[in-house]
Write a protein that holds these residues in place. Structure first.
Motif, PDB file in Angstrom:
ATOM      1  N   MET A   1      72.897  -9.087 -15.434  1.00 20.16           N
ATOM      2  CA  MET A   1      71.561  -8.776 -14.916  1.00 20.16           C
ATOM      3  C   MET A   1      71.130  -7.404 -15.418  1.00 20.16           C
ATOM      4  N   ARG A   2      69.852  -7.327 -15.774  1.00 18.83           N
ATOM      5  CA  ARG A   2      69.273  -6.038 -16.130  1.00 18.83           C
ATOM      6  C   ARG A   2      68.435  -5.552 -14.951  1.00 18.83           C
ATOM      7  N   ILE A   3      68.745  -4.352 -14.457  1.00 17.73           N
ATOM      8  CA  ILE A   3      68.077  -3.802 -13.293  1.00 17.73           C
ATOM      9  C   ILE A   3      67.280  -2.575 -13.718  1.00 17.73           C
ATOM     10  N   ALA A   4      65.984  -2.618 -13.468  1.00 16.62           N
ATOM     11  CA  ALA A   4      65.110  -1.504 -13.805  1.00 16.62           C
ATOM     12  C   ALA A   4      64.599  -0.849 -12.527  1.00 16.62           C
ATOM     13  N   ARG A   5      64.291   0.414 -12.644  1.00 16.67           N
ATOM     14  CA  ARG A   5      63.638   1.163 -11.566  1.00 16.67           C
ATOM     15  C   ARG A   5      62.248   1.507 -12.084  1.00 16.67           C
ATOM     16  N   PHE A   6      61.219   1.282 -11.249  1.00 17.27           N
ATOM     17  CA  PHE A   6      59.864   1.400 -11.769  1.00 17.27           C
ATOM     18  C   PHE A   6      58.906   1.835 -10.677  1.00 17.27           C
ATOM     19  N   SER A   7      57.722   2.228 -11.136  1.00 19.65           N
ATOM     20  CA  SER A   7      56.642   2.629 -10.239  1.00 19.65           C
ATOM     21  C   SER A   7      55.433   1.750 -10.504  1.00 19.65           C
ATOM     22  N   ILE A   8      54.808   1.289  -9.407  1.00 16.55           N
ATOM     23  CA  ILE A   8      53.573   0.522  -9.525  1.00 16.55           C
ATOM     24  C   ILE A   8      52.714   0.819  -8.304  1.00 16.55           C
ATOM     25  N   ASP A   9      51.484   1.183  -8.534  1.00 11.91           N
ATOM     26  CA  ASP A   9      50.535   1.499  -7.458  1.00 11.91           C
ATOM     27  C   ASP A   9      51.088   2.557  -6.512  1.00 11.91           C
ATOM     28  N   GLY A  10      51.816   3.510  -7.069  1.00 14.00           N
ATOM     29  CA  GLY A  10      52.347   4.602  -6.278  1.00 14.00           C
ATOM     30  C   GLY A  10      53.629   4.292  -5.534  1.00 14.00           C
ATOM     31  N   ASN A  11      54.146   3.086  -5.668  1.00 14.27           N
ATOM     32  CA  ASN A  11      55.387   2.690  -5.003  1.00 14.27           C
ATOM     33  C   ASN A  11      56.519   2.576  -6.016  1.00 14.27           C
ATOM     34  N   VAL A  12      57.713   2.942  -5.582  1.00  8.12           N
ATOM     35  CA  VAL A  12      58.898   2.879  -6.431  1.00  8.12           C
ATOM     36  C   VAL A  12      59.792   1.750  -5.950  1.00  8.12           C
ATOM     37  N   ALA A  13      60.287   0.952  -6.887  1.00  8.69           N
ATOM     38  CA  ALA A  13      61.133  -0.185  -6.532  1.00  8.69           C
ATOM     39  C   ALA A  13      62.115  -0.460  -7.660  1.00  8.69           C
ATOM     40  N   ILE A 182      69.542  -0.760 -16.361  1.00  8.39           N
ATOM     41  CA  ILE A 182      70.997  -0.894 -16.213  1.00  8.39           C
ATOM     42  C   ILE A 182      71.377  -2.332 -16.545  1.00  8.39           C
ATOM     43  N   GLU A 183      72.332  -2.481 -17.454  1.00  3.67           N
ATOM     44  CA  GLU A 183      72.881  -3.797 -17.756  1.00  3.67           C
ATOM     45  C   GLU A 183      74.203  -3.938 -17.000  1.00  3.67           C
ATOM     46  N   THR A 184      74.252  -4.931 -16.085  1.00  4.73           N
ATOM     47  CA  THR A 184      75.442  -5.082 -15.240  1.00  4.73           C
ATOM     48  C   THR A 184      76.479  -6.027 -15.829  1.00  4.73           C
ATOM     49  N   ASP A 185      76.080  -6.885 -16.752  1.00  6.21           N
ATOM     50  CA  ASP A 185      76.997  -7.877 -17.331  1.00  6.21           C
ATOM     51  C   ASP A 185      77.241  -7.532 -18.789  1.00  6.21           C
ATOM     52  N   ASN A 245      62.535  18.159 -33.531  1.00  3.62           N
ATOM     53  CA  ASN A 245      61.413  19.088 -33.590  1.00  3.62           C
ATOM     54  C   ASN A 245      60.280  18.584 -32.712  1.00  3.62           C
ATOM     55  N   VAL A 246      59.407  19.476 -32.326  1.00  4.39           N
ATOM     56  CA  VAL A 246      58.240  19.084 -31.540  1.00  4.39           C
ATOM     57  C   VAL A 246      57.451  18.019 -32.302  1.00  4.39           C
ATOM     58  N   GLY A 247      57.119  16.948 -31.619  1.00  3.41           N
ATOM     59  CA  GLY A 247      56.408  15.835 -32.232  1.00  3.41           C
ATOM     60  C   GLY A 247      57.293  14.687 -32.635  1.00  3.41           C
ATOM     61  N   ASP A 248      58.609  14.905 -32.696  1.00  5.75           N
ATOM     62  CA  ASP A 248      59.528  13.828 -33.071  1.00  5.75           C
ATOM     63  C   ASP A 248      59.623  12.779 -31.977  1.00  5.75           C
ATOM     64  N   GLU A 249      59.822  11.526 -32.401  1.00  3.85           N
ATOM     65  CA  GLU A 249      60.131  10.438 -31.480  1.00  3.85           C
ATOM     66  C   GLU A 249      61.576  10.027 -31.716  1.00  3.85           C
ATOM     67  N   VAL A 250      62.393  10.148 -30.680  1.00  6.92           N
ATOM     68  CA  VAL A 250      63.820   9.853 -30.794  1.00  6.92           C
ATOM     69  C   VAL A 250      64.131   8.612 -29.981  1.00  6.92           C
ATOM     70  N   ALA A 251      64.904   7.705 -30.575  1.00  9.29           N
ATOM     71  CA  ALA A 251      65.224   6.434 -29.924  1.00  9.29           C
ATOM     72  C   ALA A 251      66.724   6.196 -29.969  1.00  9.29           C
ATOM     73  N   VAL A 252      67.298   5.851 -28.823  1.00 14.99           N
ATOM     74  CA  VAL A 252      68.708   5.483 -28.692  1.00 14.99           C
ATOM     75  C   VAL A 252      68.768   3.991 -28.399  1.00 14.99           C
ATOM     76  N   THR A 253      69.468   3.263 -29.251  1.00 11.42           N
ATOM     77  CA  THR A 253      69.613   1.819 -29.069  1.00 11.42           C
ATOM     78  C   THR A 253      71.094   1.480 -28.934  1.00 11.42           C
ATOM     79  N   ILE A 254      71.435   0.728 -27.892  1.00 16.00           N
ATOM     80  CA  ILE A 254      72.815   0.294 -27.677  1.00 16.00           C
ATOM     81  C   ILE A 254      72.826  -1.223 -27.569  1.00 16.00           C
ATOM     82  N   GLU A 255      73.695  -1.813 -28.346  1.00 18.72           N
ATOM     83  CA  GLU A 255      73.846  -3.266 -28.379  1.00 18.72           C
ATOM     84  C   GLU A 255      74.058  -3.815 -26.969  1.00 18.72           C
ATOM     85  N   GLY A 256      73.308  -4.854 -26.630  1.00 17.55           N
ATOM     86  CA  GLY A 256      73.457  -5.488 -25.330  1.00 17.55           C
ATOM     87  C   GLY A 256      72.687  -4.825 -24.208  1.00 17.55           C
ATOM     88  N   ILE A 257      72.096  -3.672 -24.473  1.00 15.41           N
ATOM     89  CA  ILE A 257      71.329  -2.968 -23.433  1.00 15.41           C
ATOM     90  C   ILE A 257      69.854  -2.907 -23.812  1.00 15.41           C
TER      91      ILE A 257
END
Length: 268
Positions: A1-13, A182-185, A245-257
């Motif tokens: 299961m992939r579990i995310a934490r998020f905000s919508i309409d001012g509420n966190v879930a 979060i990837e639980t499996d 540097n300022v302006g850079d976009e950095v991305a971390v990718t992990i297999e399965g996540i």
């Protein structure tokens, strides 16, 4: 299961991510909102919201982030260090903390600290603790892990070298991006870790190259301290760390996540 934490309409879930996470398919993802929190028994509510209608937050707000330095031999070597003694045996893990205020989520900015001129990326597999634990035996380690996420141990390299201890160099605000969920499996023993900056590959390694396993790290850490639900362990970075540097976009990718992306901005 992939579990995310998020905000919508001012509420966190929290929500379970459903749908394909293949590149280009993110718009098809939905979140089934969780009743309760993922650190205890919970149910899926059946109430679903599109992922592209919410703001993803850091998947957890840890009490502490316990990080491990020099857990990949090639990375240690590129910084002029060794992780082995004269007999070729692994030395004791280097352990340090990143404060909770260093944590940001996917899409959040990394603020270039005003006291540094040499900011570096460090792509890492992060372990999310699911229950309070201490003095965990190796055979029980899996019982205390909720899952895994991507991390970037952003480091002010010049400050690290100048001050000889790492509190400011690795603990400044926004120095610990986590996410996207979060990837639980997941079997974390042999996963690809990649870091790109503006689309250019900088780091590419495998978790199988860790000097010390996740089991060994948790045994070592919990000999000294209690870990709480939501605490995070950073397991080290492979070779290829380099400047941001300022302006850079950095991305971390992990297999399965998945992929954790952040942009570097000038600190206001």
């Amino acid at each position: 299961m992939r579990i995310a934490r998020f905000s919508i309409d001012g509420n966190v879930a929290f929500g379970a991510v459903e749908g394909s996470t293949a590149p280009g398919a993110e718009g098809e993802l939905v979140l089934d909102i969780i009743k309760g929190i993922p650190f205890a028994d919970f149910e899926l509510s059946g109430t679903k919201v599109p992922l592209n209608k919410v703001r993803l937050l850091p998947p957890v707000l840890p009490n502490k982030v316990v990080a491990i330095g020099r857990n990949y031999a090639e990375h240690a070597a590129e910084l002029g260090n060794s992780v082995f003694d004269d007999q070729g045996r692994p030395e004791a893990p280097i352990t340090f903390f990143k404060p909770s205020t260093s944590v940001v989520g996917p899409g959040d900015p990394i603020a270039y600290p005003s006291f540094s001129h040499d900011l570096h990326h460090e792509a890492e597999l992060a372990v999310v603790i699911g229950r309070m634990c201490r003095e965990v035996p190796k055979e029980r380690v899996k019982d205390v892990i909720l899952g895994y996420t991507c991390a970037n141990d952003v480091t002010a390299r010049d400050v690290q070298q100048r001050e000889k201890q790492w509190a400011r160099a690795k603990g400044f605000d926004s120095s610990c991006p986590l996410g996207p969920w979060i990837e639980t499996d997941l079997d974390p023993s042999d996963l690809t870790i990649q870091c790109t900056v503006n689309g250019e590959q900088r780091q590419l390694g495998r978790t199988s190259d860790m000097v010390r396993s996740i089991e060994d790290l948790i045994v070592h850490i919990t000999e000294a301290m209690t870990l709480l639900p939501g605490d995070v362990i950073l397991t080290g970075t492979p070779a290829g760390v380099g400047p941001l540097n300022v302006g850079d976009e950095v991305a971390v990718t992990i297999e399965g996540i998945g992929t954790l992306t952040n942009k570097v901005i000038k600190r206001g």
